[in-house]
Design a protein around this motif. Structure first.
Motif, PDB file in Angstrom:
ATOM      1  N   SER A   1      55.505  69.695  59.094  1.00  0.00           N
ATOM      2  CA  SER A   1      54.425  70.629  58.767  1.00  0.00           C
ATOM      3  C   SER A   1      54.851  72.078  59.012  1.00  0.00           C
ATOM      4  N   ALA A   2      55.609  72.294  60.102  1.00  0.00           N
ATOM      5  CA  ALA A   2      56.057  73.653  60.410  1.00  0.00           C
ATOM      6  C   ALA A   2      56.994  74.189  59.334  1.00  0.00           C
ATOM      7  N   VAL A   3      57.884  73.336  58.853  1.00  0.00           N
ATOM      8  CA  VAL A   3      58.798  73.755  57.784  1.00  0.00           C
ATOM      9  C   VAL A   3      58.020  74.146  56.533  1.00  0.00           C
ATOM     10  N   LEU A   4      57.025  73.348  56.179  1.00  0.00           N
ATOM     11  CA  LEU A   4      56.219  73.660  54.990  1.00  0.00           C
ATOM     12  C   LEU A   4      55.449  74.962  55.181  1.00  0.00           C
ATOM     13  N   LEU A   5      54.872  75.147  56.367  1.00  0.00           N
ATOM     14  CA  LEU A   5      54.115  76.372  56.638  1.00  0.00           C
ATOM     15  C   LEU A   5      55.006  77.610  56.571  1.00  0.00           C
ATOM     16  N   ILE A   6      56.181  77.524  57.182  1.00  0.00           N
ATOM     17  CA  ILE A   6      57.089  78.677  57.185  1.00  0.00           C
ATOM     18  C   ILE A   6      57.570  78.992  55.768  1.00  0.00           C
ATOM     19  N   ALA A   7      57.932  77.939  55.021  1.00  0.00           N
ATOM     20  CA  ALA A   7      58.387  78.160  53.641  1.00  0.00           C
ATOM     21  C   ALA A   7      57.282  78.759  52.791  1.00  0.00           C
TER      22      ALA A   7
ATOM     23  N   PRO B   1      39.426  62.948  65.187  1.00  0.00           N
ATOM     24  CA  PRO B   1      40.654  63.548  65.740  1.00  0.00           C
ATOM     25  C   PRO B   1      41.920  62.767  65.412  1.00  0.00           C
ATOM     26  N   LYS B   2      41.796  61.498  65.047  1.00  0.00           N
ATOM     27  CA  LYS B   2      42.974  60.717  64.683  1.00  0.00           C
ATOM     28  C   LYS B   2      43.546  61.122  63.324  1.00  0.00           C
ATOM     29  N   LEU B   3      42.835  61.987  62.602  1.00  0.00           N
ATOM     30  CA  LEU B   3      43.308  62.457  61.304  1.00  0.00           C
ATOM     31  C   LEU B   3      44.257  63.652  61.444  1.00  0.00           C
ATOM     32  N   GLY B   4      44.734  63.884  62.646  1.00  0.00           N
ATOM     33  CA  GLY B   4      45.519  65.086  62.916  1.00  0.00           C
ATOM     34  C   GLY B   4      46.700  65.297  62.000  1.00  0.00           C
ATOM     35  N   SER B   5      47.523  64.269  61.802  1.00  0.00           N
ATOM     36  CA  SER B   5      48.722  64.449  60.981  1.00  0.00           C
ATOM     37  C   SER B   5      48.362  64.745  59.537  1.00  0.00           C
ATOM     38  N   GLU B   6      47.325  64.064  59.012  1.00  0.00           N
ATOM     39  CA  GLU B   6      46.917  64.303  57.631  1.00  0.00           C
ATOM     40  C   GLU B   6      46.365  65.717  57.459  1.00  0.00           C
ATOM     41  N   VAL B   7      45.519  66.144  58.404  1.00  0.00           N
ATOM     42  CA  VAL B   7      44.917  67.485  58.320  1.00  0.00           C
ATOM     43  C   VAL B   7      45.996  68.562  58.316  1.00  0.00           C
ATOM     44  N   THR B   8      46.928  68.465  59.252  1.00  0.00           N
ATOM     45  CA  THR B   8      47.983  69.472  59.353  1.00  0.00           C
ATOM     46  C   THR B   8      48.878  69.466  58.123  1.00  0.00           C
ATOM     47  N   LEU B   9      49.192  68.272  57.614  1.00  0.00           N
ATOM     48  CA  LEU B   9      50.074  68.176  56.459  1.00  0.00           C
ATOM     49  C   LEU B   9      49.424  68.763  55.208  1.00  0.00           C
TER      50      LEU B   9
ATOM     51  N   LEU C   1      41.412  75.851  62.782  1.00  0.00           N
ATOM     52  CA  LEU C   1      41.083  75.629  64.195  1.00  0.00           C
ATOM     53  C   LEU C   1      41.366  74.177  64.577  1.00  0.00           C
ATOM     54  N   ALA C   2      40.957  73.250  63.712  1.00  0.00           N
ATOM     55  CA  ALA C   2      41.187  71.831  63.990  1.00  0.00           C
ATOM     56  C   ALA C   2      42.677  71.529  64.099  1.00  0.00           C
ATOM     57  N   ALA C   3      43.464  72.109  63.191  1.00  0.00           N
ATOM     58  CA  ALA C   3      44.909  71.876  63.221  1.00  0.00           C
ATOM     59  C   ALA C   3      45.514  72.373  64.532  1.00  0.00           C
ATOM     60  N   ALA C   4      45.051  73.525  65.018  1.00  0.00           N
ATOM     61  CA  ALA C   4      45.557  74.058  66.287  1.00  0.00           C
ATOM     62  C   ALA C   4      45.202  73.129  67.449  1.00  0.00           C
ATOM     63  N   LEU C   5      43.989  72.582  67.415  1.00  0.00           N
ATOM     64  CA  LEU C   5      43.552  71.684  68.485  1.00  0.00           C
ATOM     65  C   LEU C   5      44.260  70.335  68.433  1.00  0.00           C
ATOM     66  N   LEU C   6      44.731  69.962  67.233  1.00  0.00           N
ATOM     67  CA  LEU C   6      45.324  68.646  67.053  1.00  0.00           C
ATOM     68  C   LEU C   6      46.833  68.610  67.283  1.00  0.00           C
ATOM     69  N   ILE C   7      47.436  69.741  67.600  1.00  0.00           N
ATOM     70  CA  ILE C   7      48.897  69.811  67.732  1.00  0.00           C
ATOM     71  C   ILE C   7      49.423  68.807  68.752  1.00  0.00           C
ATOM     72  N   ARG C   8      48.745  68.688  69.875  1.00  0.00           N
ATOM     73  CA  ARG C   8      49.234  67.811  70.939  1.00  0.00           C
ATOM     74  C   ARG C   8      49.154  66.329  70.575  1.00  0.00           C
ATOM     75  N   ARG C   9      48.358  65.979  69.567  1.00  0.00           N
ATOM     76  CA  ARG C   9      48.173  64.575  69.211  1.00  0.00           C
ATOM     77  C   ARG C   9      49.191  64.106  68.174  1.00  0.00           C
ATOM     78  N   GLN C  10      50.097  64.971  67.780  1.00  0.00           N
ATOM     79  CA  GLN C  10      51.016  64.630  66.699  1.00  0.00           C
ATOM     80  C   GLN C  10      52.429  64.377  67.202  1.00  0.00           C
ATOM     81  N   ARG C  11      53.140  63.550  66.432  1.00  0.00           N
ATOM     82  CA  ARG C  11      54.533  63.276  66.763  1.00  0.00           C
ATOM     83  C   ARG C  11      55.386  64.508  66.453  1.00  0.00           C
ATOM     84  N   PRO C  12      56.470  64.687  67.201  1.00  0.00           N
ATOM     85  CA  PRO C  12      57.354  65.836  66.941  1.00  0.00           C
ATOM     86  C   PRO C  12      57.863  65.881  65.506  1.00  0.00           C
TER      87      PRO C  12
END
Length: 438
Positions: free
Chosen positions: A64-70, A298-306, A47-58
């Motif tokens: 992260s998307a490549v890792l998730l899909i793989a 919320p600033k931990l967005g990139s780390e959480v998603t990764l 849930l946190a990762a979904a909420l944090l999407i907008r706070r991350q760089r493309p």
């Protein structure tokens, strides 16, 4: 941030902070009592990762998307081929204990910033630069990349951060991965190399870190701009906390060996912050904690998603290899294989692979051949430290480039001797460990 500012934050940001705090509490309950399944404790991460999407760089989202899909592809194929469904549960766990550790350690910034924020005039010269190197290293060992922002912002106040100052901050940060139990590297390695012991990793990591710091100190002090470059005014008030926390973790690990190091670091970080605030600032304790939950977490967005994506990738690779009965690992994992692995992982870092990804991949592939997990653990820590220090794509280097305008090419030139030196040192450490351990 005051109460009025907190109230104006977007609802999604506030919810994200409390969601991550919930995940932290569930993870501690799981680790201490086993009353909550791991995948339930990991659920808030999604849930946190979904909420944090907008706070991350493309670029971060793409990685992260490549890792998730793989990972999801590997899981789908593995389960379709009759693989064990426990890998699906491992994916849902989302590396929740490592993320919990990151969240808990982030609370230490509340304490640390009170010891290192200062309006003193910046001292110039070699001695000041060396104090900055060693002092920032100790601070970064506990509060990670936040220390680079705090020290870097002070050094660049009213002036451009120089390449030598940037190199000093880069080395101070990257070398922490060799030994610090509060660094994400240690948490990932202890999971990727199950059975590795914190004491052994630190016994070999600390001397390696010292060698790297001494080499860096020599390089910095011999730079032609060293005499006129300003350092950070370090004081004992900034350094007591990292030393005390490291001692507390070692003592706790000795008397509570049944608890994982990651759990101990998480628990000690939270208890230490609460104790400090209650003793030193009891009236403002609640507002400090609430501010960090609303703004800091919320600033931990990139780390959480990764870390979430890395968990899915690791599970997918393991499920796929098991279902296809593939064995990519060598017959034995000795010092020679460890040196090859170190070289390969540093090479992957140089082309942009995040150390989280390379560490979990290496663990998934190599563990079936590993008879001594400490050897693999040391290898992964060394690769993390050297790779972060050398790669222009690492988080700290990207921060130095974007935040302070330091050229990646300039840092590469300053690292041209450091890379070969640290790889040689890493090889020597791996062979020494193998010889001593028999």
């Amino acid at each position: 941030m005051d109460q009025k500012t907190i109230s104006t934050l977007p609802l999604s940001t506030t919810v994200t902070g409390w969601t991550l705090l919930l995940m932290l509490l569930l993870s501690l309950i799981t680790a201490l009592t086993h009353a909550v399944p791991d995948y339930i404790a990991g659920a808030p991460v999604w849930l946190a990762a979904a909420l944090l999407i907008r706070r991350q760089r493309p670029s971060q989202l793409i990685q992260s998307a490549v890792l998730l899909i793989a990972g999801a592809t590997g899981l789908a194929i593995g389960i379709y081929q009759g693989g064990d469904q426990r890998y699906l549960m491992k994916a849902f766990e989302a590396n929740q204990m490592i993320i919990a550790m990151l969240i808990a350690v982030s609370f230490l910034r509340i304490v640390a910033t009170r010891g290192i924020q200062t309006d003193e005039q910046l001292p110039p010269g070699r001695t000041a630069m060396l104090r900055t190197l060693f002092g920032t290293h100790l601070i970064a060992a506990v509060i990670n990349i936040s220390s680079i922002m705090i020290v870097g912002d002070r050094l660049s106040n009213h002036r451009q951060l120089t390449p030598l100052q940037g190199l000093t901050l880069l080395r101070a940060f990257s070398i922490c991965a060799c030994w610090s139990p509060f660094f994400a590297a240690m948490g990932v390695v202890l999971i990727s190399a199950p059975g590795a012991q914190l004491s052994t990793l630190m016994i070999y990591g600390l001397p390696t870190a010292l060698i790297a710091l001494i080499f860096s100190a020599w390089q910095i002090s011999h730079h032609p701009d060293a005499d006129k470059t300003h350092g950070y005014p370090m004081h004992a008030g900034a350094l007591w906390m990292p030393l005390l926390l490291a001692i507390l973790v070692i003592i706790a690990h000795h008397y509570l060996p049944e608890l994982s190091v990651i759990t101990l670091v998480t628990l000690i970080s939270i208890l230490f912050t609460l104790t400090y605030l209650l003793l030193r600032q009891p009236r403002d304790c609640a507002i400090h904690l609430k501010t960090h939950i609303h703004e800091g977490l919320p600033k931990l967005g990139s780390e959480v998603t990764l870390f979430l994506a890395a968990a899915v990738l690791a599970s997918g690779v393991a499920a796929l290899l098991e279902s296809l009965q593939l064995r990519l690992a060598p017959e034995h994992f000795t010092a020679a294989e460890a040196c090859l692995t170190l070289s390969a992982l540093v090479g992957l870092a140089l082309i942009g692979m995040h150390p989280v990804t390379s560490a979990v991949l290496a663990g998934s592939i190599l563990m079936p051949s590993v008879s001594d997990p400490n050897l693999l653990g040391i290898t992964l820590l060394l690769s993390w430290s050297i790779g972060v220090g050398l790669s222009p794509f690492s988080g700290v280097q990207l921060s130095l480039q974007s935040r302070y305008g330091i050229s990646a090419i300039t840092l590469m030139k300053l690292n041209r001797f450091y890379g070969p030196f640290m790889l040689t040192t890493g090889f020597a450490v791996l062979w020494t460990y193998s010889a001593v351990s028999g």
